[in-house]
Design a protein around this motif. Structure first.
Motif: not given
Length: 353
Positions: A108, A144, A264
């Motif tokens: 992510d 992500g 993200c």
């Protein structure tokens, strides 16, 4: 029951552990999946990294031995789920040989840049392409955001866009009328992302000359902002939702660089889940999460001033955007939407091994 060995890089203090792995444990059990999480760098390491305490050498060594032991007991799990990195500074071929079961690689952040610059850049000749190889060897990849997914797709066609999400049963908006009289701008994050707030010093100061304004900073070092009442607060899992609900608007400034493009937009998702309208830099996933009906974008100091004025002067617009943001999170960034996706992916990997 399918057993998944969840290999987190950081301990529960890290949002990546809580929101990419831990929050799925209970829900996955209902699908017949036992996700067992083991972290490498615990909370003491994170406190050290953010300037508190000394490096916990003994704890890191013990966690490393524990990780190796778990990996060698391959009969105890069906597949693994590796978040970000199995062992820092370890070449990809060793990591892949240690994971003796099919694995899902989850990330992510733009971790693939880790060994390209800064202090870690000295390892670039050996580790510069580490994440390409780890991604290529995965049975599936969960990324992500769109930028990360596009990167991973170069090396693994079984890449899935899997945003960081919140439990909308826990993240709830407060009933109208609980905000104070002073216009309140808020930010939540960590010491590593707090420097991005310098972008807001000028715009917030301009707004502060016009009318009273409060700036709440949770989880990181707050900048000094002339004409503004700045409130710096420590992050606490048990109070963060109430604090977010005290914001009139949530902000997420970002620089324009490759690391920021890998973010993200999780702050925005947290704000929006609480019915708080948002202003953010149009960088990376921010542009995907925000729509015109739930937030505003700002690229320059002048645009930040303009967007802050709009939010300050129009409580009705703030309320409408907050409601729209909540609906968007429920539809696209909630645990309820992500859980069956992850359960199905895990079963597919197990079926194909």
């Amino acid at each position: 029951m399918i057993t998944v060995l969840g290999l987190a890089l950081y301990g529960p203090l890290a949002a990546s552990n809580r929101y990419r792995l831990s929050q799925y444990v209970t829900g996955l059990a209902a699908y017949g999946i036992d996700l067992q999480i083991s972290h490498l760098l615990g909370d003491d390491y994170l406190r050290y990294r953010f300037g508190n305490g000394s490096i916990p050498v003994d704890a890191i060594f013990s966690a490393g031995i524990d990780r190796l032991t778990k990996l060698l007991r391959k009969q105890e799990y069906d597949i693994a789920m590796v978040h970000c990195e199995l062992f820092p500074l370890l070449p990809a071929w060793i990591e892949c040989s240690l994971i003796r079961r099919p694995y899902i690689y989850d990330f992510d952040d733009a971790f693939y840049l880790k060994y390209h610059s800064g202090l870690m850049g000295v390892a670039r000749p050996l580790l510069g392409r580490k994440f390409e190889r780890v991604i290529a060897g995965a049975a599936a990849v969960t990324a992500g955001n769109r930028v990360l997914a596009n990167y991973a797709l170069q090396f693994n066609t079984k890449t899935h866009l899997f945003p960081s999400v919140v439990d909308t049963g826990r993240y709830l908006s407060r009933p109208a009328g609980h905000h104070g009289k002073v216009f309140t701008v808020g930010w939540i994050g960590s010491p590593s992302t707090a420097p991005f707030l310098m972008e807001l010093v000028g715009p917030l100061s301009v707004i502060g000359k016009e009318s009273p304004i409060r700036f709440i900073v949770i989880g990181g070092k707050a900048p000094v902002v002339p004409n503004v009442t700045v409130v710096e607060m420590e992050w606490n899992e048990h109070t963060e939702i109430d604090l977010i609900n005290s914001f009139d608007v949530g902000v997420m400034p970002l620089p324009v660089d490759d690391w920021a493009r890998g973010k993200c937009a999780f702050k925005l998702i947290q704000y929006m889940a609480c019915g708080v309208p948002v202003i953010a830099s149009p960088v990376g996933a921010n542009s995907d999460v925000i729509t015109d009906d739930c937030g505003l974008m700002a690229s320059t100091p002048e645009e930040w001033v303009n967007r802050l004025r709009i939010m300050r002067d129009d409580p009705k617009k703030r309320a409408e955007m907050g409601k729209a943001g909540r609906l968007r999170v429920e539809a696209h960034y909630s645990l309820d939407t992500n859980l069956p996706v992850l359960a199905r992916l895990i079963r597919n990997v197990v079926d194909e091994k």
